[in-house]
Scaffold this motif. Structure first.
Motif, PDB file in Angstrom:
ATOM      1  N   GLY A  46     -53.664 -10.942   7.558  1.00  0.00           N
ATOM      2  CA  GLY A  46     -55.041 -10.586   7.866  1.00  0.00           C
ATOM      3  C   GLY A  46     -55.203 -10.235   9.333  1.00  0.00           C
ATOM      4  N   HIS A  47     -56.449 -10.141   9.789  1.00  0.00           N
ATOM      5  CA  HIS A  47     -56.741  -9.772  11.171  1.00  0.00           C
ATOM      6  C   HIS A  47     -57.569 -10.876  11.825  1.00  0.00           C
ATOM      7  N   VAL A  48     -57.558 -10.927  13.163  1.00  0.00           N
ATOM      8  CA  VAL A  48     -58.196 -12.007  13.902  1.00  0.00           C
ATOM      9  C   VAL A  48     -59.199 -11.453  14.911  1.00  0.00           C
ATOM     10  N   LEU A  49     -60.369 -12.067  14.951  1.00  0.00           N
ATOM     11  CA  LEU A  49     -61.374 -11.799  15.978  1.00  0.00           C
ATOM     12  C   LEU A  49     -61.411 -13.017  16.899  1.00  0.00           C
ATOM     13  N   ASP A 115     -59.276  -4.778  22.883  1.00  0.00           N
ATOM     14  CA  ASP A 115     -59.834  -5.639  23.917  1.00  0.00           C
ATOM     15  C   ASP A 115     -61.309  -5.333  24.140  1.00  0.00           C
ATOM     16  N   GLU A 116     -62.140  -6.370  24.062  1.00  0.00           N
ATOM     17  CA  GLU A 116     -63.589  -6.259  24.222  1.00  0.00           C
ATOM     18  C   GLU A 116     -64.171  -5.231  23.248  1.00  0.00           C
ATOM     19  N   ILE A 117     -63.928  -5.486  21.975  1.00  0.00           N
ATOM     20  CA  ILE A 117     -64.344  -4.555  20.924  1.00  0.00           C
ATOM     21  C   ILE A 117     -65.843  -4.313  20.940  1.00  0.00           C
ATOM     22  N   ASN A 118     -66.624  -5.289  21.387  1.00  0.00           N
ATOM     23  CA  ASN A 118     -68.077  -5.115  21.386  1.00  0.00           C
ATOM     24  C   ASN A 118     -68.574  -4.216  22.514  1.00  0.00           C
ATOM     25  N   ARG A 119     -67.668  -3.709  23.340  1.00  0.00           N
ATOM     26  CA  ARG A 119     -68.059  -2.714  24.343  1.00  0.00           C
ATOM     27  C   ARG A 119     -68.001  -1.295  23.795  1.00  0.00           C
ATOM     28  N   SER A 120     -67.379  -1.110  22.645  1.00  0.00           N
ATOM     29  CA  SER A 120     -67.323   0.224  22.042  1.00  0.00           C
ATOM     30  C   SER A 120     -68.530   0.423  21.132  1.00  0.00           C
ATOM     31  N   SER A 121     -68.890   1.684  20.937  1.00  0.00           N
ATOM     32  CA  SER A 121     -70.070   2.003  20.130  1.00  0.00           C
ATOM     33  C   SER A 121     -69.823   1.708  18.657  1.00  0.00           C
ATOM     34  N   ALA A 122     -70.903   1.666  17.899  1.00  0.00           N
ATOM     35  CA  ALA A 122     -70.797   1.400  16.461  1.00  0.00           C
ATOM     36  C   ALA A 122     -69.943   2.456  15.767  1.00  0.00           C
ATOM     37  N   LYS A 123     -70.057   3.708  16.214  1.00  0.00           N
ATOM     38  CA  LYS A 123     -69.262   4.792  15.616  1.00  0.00           C
ATOM     39  C   LYS A 123     -67.778   4.549  15.830  1.00  0.00           C
ATOM     40  N   ILE A 154     -55.807  -7.670  16.414  1.00  0.00           N
ATOM     41  CA  ILE A 154     -56.441  -8.763  17.150  1.00  0.00           C
ATOM     42  C   ILE A 154     -57.540  -8.141  18.005  1.00  0.00           C
ATOM     43  N   ALA A 155     -58.768  -8.504  17.738  1.00  0.00           N
ATOM     44  CA  ALA A 155     -59.899  -7.982  18.514  1.00  0.00           C
ATOM     45  C   ALA A 155     -60.507  -9.111  19.332  1.00  0.00           C
ATOM     46  N   THR A 156     -60.895  -8.794  20.562  1.00  0.00           N
ATOM     47  CA  THR A 156     -61.511  -9.802  21.417  1.00  0.00           C
ATOM     48  C   THR A 156     -62.926  -9.379  21.770  1.00  0.00           C
ATOM     49  N   GLN A 157     -63.761 -10.358  22.020  1.00  0.00           N
ATOM     50  CA  GLN A 157     -65.099 -10.052  22.508  1.00  0.00           C
ATOM     51  C   GLN A 157     -65.569 -11.153  23.460  1.00  0.00           C
ATOM     52  N   LEU A 177     -60.061 -11.636   8.988  1.00  0.00           N
ATOM     53  CA  LEU A 177     -59.754 -12.802   8.166  1.00  0.00           C
ATOM     54  C   LEU A 177     -60.414 -14.048   8.748  1.00  0.00           C
ATOM     55  N   ILE A 178     -60.331 -14.194  10.078  1.00  0.00           N
ATOM     56  CA  ILE A 178     -60.929 -15.346  10.744  1.00  0.00           C
ATOM     57  C   ILE A 178     -61.500 -14.937  12.099  1.00  0.00           C
ATOM     58  N   LYS A 179     -62.349 -15.797  12.626  1.00  0.00           N
ATOM     59  CA  LYS A 179     -62.840 -15.649  13.997  1.00  0.00           C
ATOM     60  C   LYS A 179     -62.544 -16.948  14.734  1.00  0.00           C
TER      61      LYS A 179
END
Length: 332
Positions: A46-49, A115-123, A154-157, A177-179
């Protein structure tokens, strides 16, 4: 349907997991929760946030995991002007041939750090949906598949900054899969970080440590994890916990009622099963216990439960809701 795991496979898996864990600990000081979550999610396919303030070794941990398995590693720094094509790839017109050429993006790697996925736009965030769920991307009407054996995101925010950020949508967050949430190191761990940095500075030409496992061996571990036994009683327990999030007020104590607006999807049930099996193998067992389910409940559910605005005002967070639900659901 579970396949019997041979003694040989079990013994090998324990050695392999031990190698992976030791490699991680040699490169990352502390962060035992992050180690457990990353390795278990990798074994669970799976993937990790990961959520934390800056500087807590998230990038170091992701790179260490990639180096440990000898996989291709890509780090994508997310910014507001990042485009979907910058991640998945695009088509470029070649004047010499008069044809379009497809250039694949950095997402085509075994381990991808957003890295810092929440800095990218929704698109741009949505560009990862197909890659994470279907393990392929579509460019110019053609499908291109991710690496066959291992594809791990692996995404970070950063939770403390709000300016210039775009919160993950429920659909995007559900693909993880998890945060995991990580906190500051202890005093002794911080001293160990200083000692490690001094050692690196005094030996700048230190050779990179060789991989301890191969991509093929990770695939073998994932196969073994999928065959870990989970009793129907435990499966019913998992389903009961997830179902309880959808009618949380029937289970929560009075001080936690009225805060949940949306419960978890069936992906949470699947995530519980995958992570519980991975944790069981990491702890040297061939079967899942209810304690495995409980120990991973926050990581599986905290990004799949939506709270009303009043919750933040009253100091109520997702972990408090998850703990309340797990305590209320009868343990088999």
């Amino acid at each position: 349907m579970n396949v019997q795991i041979s003694n040989e496979d079990f013994a090998w898996s324990q050695q392999a997991i031990g190698k992976l864990s030791r490699y991680f600990e040699q490169n990352v000081v502390g962060q035992k929760l992050l180690e457990r979550s990353m390795i278990a999610a990798l074994l669970g396919n799976g993937h990790v946030l990961v959520e934390s303030v800056p500087g807590l070794a998230k990038t170091t941990a992701a790179r260490a995991l990639a180096d440990a398995i000898g996989g291709k590693f890509s780090r994508i720094q997310c910014t507001p002007d990042l485009l979907p094509g910058d991640i998945v790839g695009t088509q470029i017109f070649r004047q010499d041939s008069g044809k379009f050429e497809t250039v694949l993006g950095p997402v085509f790697a075994n381990i991808v750090l957003l890295d810092e996925i929440n800095r990218s736009s929704a698109k741009t965030q949505s560009a990862m949906l197909e890659a994470m769920q279907e393990k392929q991307v579509t460019i110019g009407g053609n499908s291109y598949h991710m690496p066959k054996d291992t594809f791990f995101v692996i995404a970070t925010q950063n939770p403390i900054e709000q300016e210039g950020t775009y919160p993950l949508s429920e659909a995007q967050a559900d693909r993880f899969l998890i945060k995991e949430k990580i906190s500051y190191p202890s005093l002794q761990e911080e001293v160990s970080i200083l000692n490690m940095m001094e050692a690196i500075e005094h030996d700048i030409k230190m050779e990179k440590q060789p991989a301890v496992l191969s991509i093929e061996e990770i695939a073998r571990l994932q196969k073994i994890v999928s065959n870990i036994y989970c009793d129907p009683t435990v499966k019913n327990y998992i389903a009961a916990i997830v179902a309880a999030t959808r009618c949380a007020d029937q289970y929560l104590p009075a001080n936690l009622k009225g805060y949940v607006s949306l419960g978890a999807s069936p992906r949470a049930t699947i995530a519980f099963l995958k992570m519980s099996k991975a944790l069981a193998l990491m702890q040297g067992r061939l079967f899942v216990t209810p304690d495995d389910v409980k120990s991973i409940s926050r990581q599986v559910l905290r990004h799949r439960i939506s709270l009303r605005y009043l919750a933040a005002a009253d100091g109520i967070n997702e972990d408090m809701i998850v703990d309340g639900i797990v305590r209320a659901v009868r343990t088999p």
